[in-house]
Design a protein around this motif. Sequence first.
Motif, PDB file in Angstrom:
ATOM      1  N   TYR A 130       4.136   6.263 -23.195  1.00  0.00           N
ATOM      2  CA  TYR A 130       4.077   7.431 -22.323  1.00  0.00           C
ATOM      3  C   TYR A 130       2.671   7.563 -21.769  1.00  0.00           C
ATOM      4  CZ  TYR A 130       4.199  12.259 -20.673  1.00  0.00           C
ATOM      5  OH  TYR A 130       4.109  13.389 -19.892  1.00  0.00           O
ATOM      6  N   ASN A 131       2.545   7.582 -20.434  1.00  0.00           N
ATOM      7  CA  ASN A 131       1.268   7.789 -19.747  1.00  0.00           C
ATOM      8  C   ASN A 131       1.296   9.139 -19.036  1.00  0.00           C
ATOM      9  OD1 ASN A 131       0.877   5.149 -20.510  1.00  0.00           O
ATOM     10  ND2 ASN A 131       0.550   4.347 -18.463  1.00  0.00           N
ATOM     11  N   ARG A 132       0.192   9.881 -19.134  1.00  0.00           N
ATOM     12  CA  ARG A 132       0.094  11.153 -18.415  1.00  0.00           C
ATOM     13  C   ARG A 132      -1.280  11.248 -17.764  1.00  0.00           C
ATOM     14  NH1 ARG A 132       2.989  15.777 -18.158  1.00  0.00           N
ATOM     15  NH2 ARG A 132       1.888  17.645 -17.443  1.00  0.00           N
ATOM     16  N   ASP A 133      -1.295  11.548 -16.477  1.00  0.00           N
ATOM     17  CA  ASP A 133      -2.556  11.637 -15.742  1.00  0.00           C
ATOM     18  C   ASP A 133      -3.377  12.838 -16.189  1.00  0.00           C
ATOM     19  OD1 ASP A 133      -1.944   9.387 -14.322  1.00  0.00           O
ATOM     20  OD2 ASP A 133      -1.344  10.442 -12.486  1.00  0.00           O
ATOM     21  N   ILE A 134      -4.661  12.580 -16.422  1.00  0.00           N
ATOM     22  CA  ILE A 134      -5.627  13.636 -16.701  1.00  0.00           C
ATOM     23  C   ILE A 134      -6.252  14.103 -15.399  1.00  0.00           C
ATOM     24  CG2 ILE A 134      -7.748  14.198 -17.953  1.00  0.00           C
ATOM     25  CD1 ILE A 134      -7.068  11.850 -19.845  1.00  0.00           C
ATOM     26  N   SER A 135      -6.436  13.158 -14.491  1.00  0.00           N
ATOM     27  CA  SER A 135      -6.970  13.403 -13.150  1.00  0.00           C
ATOM     28  C   SER A 135      -6.334  12.368 -12.231  1.00  0.00           C
ATOM     29  CB  SER A 135      -8.500  13.272 -13.154  1.00  0.00           C
ATOM     30  OG  SER A 135      -8.888  11.909 -13.315  1.00  0.00           O
ATOM     31  N   PRO A 136      -6.605  12.403 -10.922  1.00  0.00           N
ATOM     32  CA  PRO A 136      -6.012  11.392 -10.036  1.00  0.00           C
ATOM     33  C   PRO A 136      -6.355   9.955 -10.423  1.00  0.00           C
ATOM     34  CG  PRO A 136      -6.813  13.228  -8.741  1.00  0.00           C
ATOM     35  CD  PRO A 136      -7.275  13.473 -10.139  1.00  0.00           C
ATOM     36  N   PHE A 146      -2.803   5.157 -29.307  1.00  0.00           N
ATOM     37  CA  PHE A 146      -3.052   6.206 -28.319  1.00  0.00           C
ATOM     38  C   PHE A 146      -4.442   5.985 -27.746  1.00  0.00           C
ATOM     39  CE2 PHE A 146      -4.720   7.791 -32.306  1.00  0.00           C
ATOM     40  CZ  PHE A 146      -5.914   8.400 -31.950  1.00  0.00           C
ATOM     41  N   GLY A 147      -4.677   6.484 -26.535  1.00  0.00           N
ATOM     42  CA  GLY A 147      -5.985   6.301 -25.923  1.00  0.00           C
ATOM     43  C   GLY A 147      -6.013   6.829 -24.501  1.00  0.00           C
ATOM     44  N   VAL A 148      -6.956   6.322 -23.725  1.00  0.00           N
ATOM     45  CA  VAL A 148      -7.145   6.763 -22.344  1.00  0.00           C
ATOM     46  C   VAL A 148      -7.289   5.543 -21.444  1.00  0.00           C
ATOM     47  CG1 VAL A 148      -8.209   8.963 -22.966  1.00  0.00           C
ATOM     48  CG2 VAL A 148      -9.643   6.924 -22.688  1.00  0.00           C
ATOM     49  N   GLY A 149      -7.065   5.745 -20.135  1.00  0.00           N
ATOM     50  CA  GLY A 149      -7.164   4.652 -19.188  1.00  0.00           C
ATOM     51  C   GLY A 149      -7.631   5.117 -17.829  1.00  0.00           C
ATOM     52  N   ARG A 150      -7.777   4.150 -16.945  1.00  0.00           N
ATOM     53  CA  ARG A 150      -8.293   4.417 -15.603  1.00  0.00           C
ATOM     54  C   ARG A 150      -7.459   3.667 -14.578  1.00  0.00           C
ATOM     55  NH1 ARG A 150     -11.777   8.189 -13.260  1.00  0.00           N
ATOM     56  NH2 ARG A 150     -12.909   7.259 -11.512  1.00  0.00           N
ATOM     57  N   HIS A 151      -7.048   4.363 -13.514  1.00  0.00           N
ATOM     58  CA  HIS A 151      -6.387   3.718 -12.384  1.00  0.00           C
ATOM     59  C   HIS A 151      -7.465   3.138 -11.465  1.00  0.00           C
ATOM     60  CE1 HIS A 151      -2.631   5.557 -13.618  1.00  0.00           C
ATOM     61  NE2 HIS A 151      -3.114   6.777 -13.458  1.00  0.00           N
ATOM     62  N   ILE A 152      -7.676   1.832 -11.534  1.00  0.00           N
ATOM     63  CA  ILE A 152      -8.692   1.194 -10.696  1.00  0.00           C
ATOM     64  C   ILE A 152      -8.191   1.050  -9.265  1.00  0.00           C
ATOM     65  CG2 ILE A 152     -10.176  -0.827 -10.418  1.00  0.00           C
ATOM     66  CD1 ILE A 152     -10.750   0.878 -12.906  1.00  0.00           C
ATOM     67  N   VAL A 153      -6.942   0.612  -9.119  1.00  0.00           N
ATOM     68  CA  VAL A 153      -6.297   0.496  -7.811  1.00  0.00           C
ATOM     69  C   VAL A 153      -4.945   1.187  -7.919  1.00  0.00           C
ATOM     70  CG1 VAL A 153      -5.361  -1.055  -6.062  1.00  0.00           C
ATOM     71  CG2 VAL A 153      -7.430  -1.702  -7.327  1.00  0.00           C
ATOM     72  N   ARG A 154      -4.623   2.025  -6.919  1.00  0.00           N
ATOM     73  CA  ARG A 154      -3.360   2.767  -6.970  1.00  0.00           C
ATOM     74  C   ARG A 154      -2.831   2.958  -5.544  1.00  0.00           C
ATOM     75  NH1 ARG A 154      -2.514   8.524 -10.235  1.00  0.00           N
ATOM     76  NH2 ARG A 154      -0.388   8.097 -10.966  1.00  0.00           N
ATOM     77  N   THR A 155      -2.086   1.976  -5.069  1.00  0.00           N
ATOM     78  CA  THR A 155      -1.508   2.034  -3.733  1.00  0.00           C
ATOM     79  C   THR A 155      -0.029   1.681  -3.816  1.00  0.00           C
ATOM     80  OG1 THR A 155      -1.894  -0.295  -3.165  1.00  0.00           O
ATOM     81  CG2 THR A 155      -3.724   1.241  -2.800  1.00  0.00           C
ATOM     82  N   ASP A 156       0.674   1.768  -2.684  1.00  0.00           N
ATOM     83  CA  ASP A 156       2.088   1.411  -2.669  1.00  0.00           C
ATOM     84  C   ASP A 156       2.308  -0.076  -2.925  1.00  0.00           C
ATOM     85  OD1 ASP A 156       2.735   4.025  -2.110  1.00  0.00           O
ATOM     86  OD2 ASP A 156       2.867   3.724   0.060  1.00  0.00           O
ATOM     87  N   GLN A 157       1.328  -0.912  -2.572  1.00  0.00           N
ATOM     88  CA  GLN A 157       1.467  -2.360  -2.709  1.00  0.00           C
ATOM     89  C   GLN A 157       0.838  -2.929  -3.978  1.00  0.00           C
ATOM     90  OE1 GLN A 157       3.344  -4.111  -0.483  1.00  0.00           O
ATOM     91  NE2 GLN A 157       3.749  -2.114   0.458  1.00  0.00           N
TER      92      GLN A 157
END
Length: 257
Positions: A97-103, A129-140
């Motif tokens: 389960y992933n939940r966004d903390i910020s965009p 359990f832990g935290v992560g970062r969206h480095i790239v987040r686009t439709d492609q």
Amino acid sequence: MPSPRLHLLASAALTAAALLPVAGWSQITLKPDGQWRYLVSAGANATAGNSDTVNATARGEGVRMTDHDKLTFLGQIAYGSADGVTTTQRASLGTQYNRDISPRSFSFASADALRDKPSNIASRYSTAFGVGRHIVRTDQNNFDISTGLGYSRDSYVTPTEVIGQTRDHYGRLELVLAEESNHKVTSTTSLRQKVTVYPNLRDTGAWRAALDSGVSVAMTQSLNLTAGFTYRFDSDPGAGLKKGDAAFVTGVSYRFD
């Protein structure tokens, strides 16, 4: 550390998967609309005569995604035999389960179960359990990195020497380091890969790792041709066992959207 030969095998298989027009880890549909979507994949081959072999795999995945979280369930089984000897007998279940903390940032929690008799694993239960970062987040293209803490406990089919001691089970705290990406290469071709490394925090210097990669090519809106490469590494799997296991599997998958 993996031998140069294993590094070469992994690199060659990944290159082949990238170049094949139909290169089983298919891409499940990801839409942030809160609806459940499913993907079922299967592959098999057999030979008879001078060599009698059977290999079969099946994988099922379910995902529910919104604009701020994602819940994933995954199950997989694999069986193989050669001349009457079982070479592969593996079953796994997992959820995350992933939940966004910020965009750009997210938290995660996961749980996994594994049985792999040829590797002497009667059962392995893992949580993290832990935290992560969206480095790239686009439709492609999507590319995430994450880190956290986990706990794994192995029970062995036969007691074996692990980390200098004969054991019938072994539990340890682990660091979890992962990167994952999904790519829409063309309108019909998707690429997916994930690498996870688990340094052992109980016995420093021991570690394990998992690589999953694959390409799927759509034949229809729901049916895809697939091929995938997986590699599992354990720095101390037990006496008499190899540290690395690699597999390259082709098959078909069907989406339920």
